[in-house]
Scaffold this active site. Structure first.
Site, PDB file in Angstrom:
ATOM      1  CB  CYS A   1      -5.614   9.785   5.067  1.00  0.00           C
ATOM      2  SG  CYS A   1      -5.799   8.185   4.260  1.00  0.00           S
ATOM      3  CB  THR A   2      -1.762  11.245   2.133  1.00  0.00           C
ATOM      4  OG1 THR A   2      -1.503  12.028   3.283  1.00  0.00           O
ATOM      5  CG2 THR A   2      -0.919  11.748   0.964  1.00  0.00           C
TER       6      THR A   2
END
Length: 343
Positions: free
Chosen positions: A199-200
């Site tokens: 994810c980020t």
């Protein structure tokens, strides 16, 4: 004692311009048991307001999730305070690839039920029983293995502008939507496949990895530090970069360029474009992808209707909004019947 932001975004922007100082954009998270989130929230606000920290911080019983902008000259003061909190000492700070003095314009520290909304109500689920963290090199090795399933734990509008090659990118609006979908799609491979997630910055994968272990997946891995740290390691260690496009970020920059590849398209005309904007009509504010040509043609709006509303005076627009609830589009990310080329 000041416990809340008192300046508007415009006032803060002017102060930042006048100061002319470099600022660092940072993010971090930590799952931990916080007994009194409100008290901890107030402690953070007082300290960080004095250090001229700006950003969006969520505090809950399960931990803290923060995206911040810190004056470069005061970073050491910030780090000393940070390390003085026992459950944050040594926690990795993700430093943005691209900095912007106006990535945040207010200091918002909010108490939430959870730092990552998951829709779960399972008291037997322990978020600290996470999967194996891997660095960029190990991550590259794992996703090259045909026995690996790579899953993007972000939402559709994030993966649309950038993702890892070969990743499963669920067409979901929220993190909570993805949990059951992924489990159902991969239920036949709980024991025979490597489940690798990213994810980020890592916070969603941390919870997801614990959740899938709880659901019986045997080989669960997550990218340590997410895309932000991966990009840094790839550059510093001269590794093969398997990410293409931009990394969506949740501040005024909206994205960081990881590679020059443009994998998305303008939602209005279909031309290659990966620039997210918000519709200029304040009653809409839809987030969508718009090229410069369409921005000029549509006066930075998502539709002809919004363009016409936006051309009205402020008082006329205010009168139209009177007595009405916010449009659903304000909370939508790239989904609207007016967008002809939304994938």
């Amino acid at each position: 004692m000041q416990l809340y932001n008192k300046l508007s975004a415009q006032e803060r922007a002017q102060l930042l311009d006048d100061a002319g100082e470099d600022r660092l954009t940072l993010s971090f998270y930590q799952y931990a048991k916080i007994g009194n989130p409100e008290l901890f929230r107030n402690h953070l606000f007082v300290a960080w307001d004095q250090l001229e920290v700006l950003g969006r911080i969520y505090v809950a019983n399960e931990g803290i999730n923060a995206q911040l902008s810190v004056p470069a000259t005061r970073f050491n003061e910030f780090k000393n305070f940070f390390d003085g909190i026992f459950f944050l000492e040594g926690v990795r700070l993700n430093v943005a690839i691209e900095h912007d003095t106006k990535s945040f314009l207010k200091l918002k520290v909010k108490v939430r039920d959870k730092i990552v909304a998951d829709g779960l109500n399972d008291e037997t689920f322990d978020v600290t029983q996470k999967g194996v963290h891997v660095d960029a090199q190990k991550f590259n090795d794992l996703i090259s293995d045909p026995n690996t399933v790579l899953v993007d734990m972000r939402n559709h509008y994030e993966s649309e502008i950038g993702h890892f090659k070969g990743a499963v990118t669920p067409d979901v609006d929220t993190f909570r939507d993805s949990l059951d979908i992924i489990e159902e799609d991969l239920k036949e491979h709980k024991e025979d496949k490597n489940l690798v997630m990213y994810c980020t910055g890592g916070i969603r994968c941390e919870k997801a990895s614990a959740y899938y272990k709880h659901k019986g997946f045997k080989n669960v891995f997550q990218l340590e530090g997410g895309i932000i740290e991966y990009a840094r390691q790839v550059e510093n260690l001269q590794l093969e970069n398997k990410f293409i496009g931009k990394n969506f970020v949740f501040d005024h920059r909206r994205a960081e360029k990881i590679t020059d590849d443009v994998i998305a398209k303008c939602h209005q005309c279909g031309e290659a474009c990966d620039t997210h904007v918000n519709c200029d009509n304040e009653a809409c504010h839809l987030l969508f992808i718009q090229c410069t040509s369409c921005a000029e043609k549509m006066d930075n709006c998502c539709s002809q209707e919004c363009k016409e509303v936006n051309a009205l005076s402020y008082e006329e627009q205010k009168a139209l909004r009177k007595g009405k609830h916010n449009s659903n589009k304000i909370f939508k990310k790239g989904r609207s019947e007016v967008l002809k080329f939304k994938i």
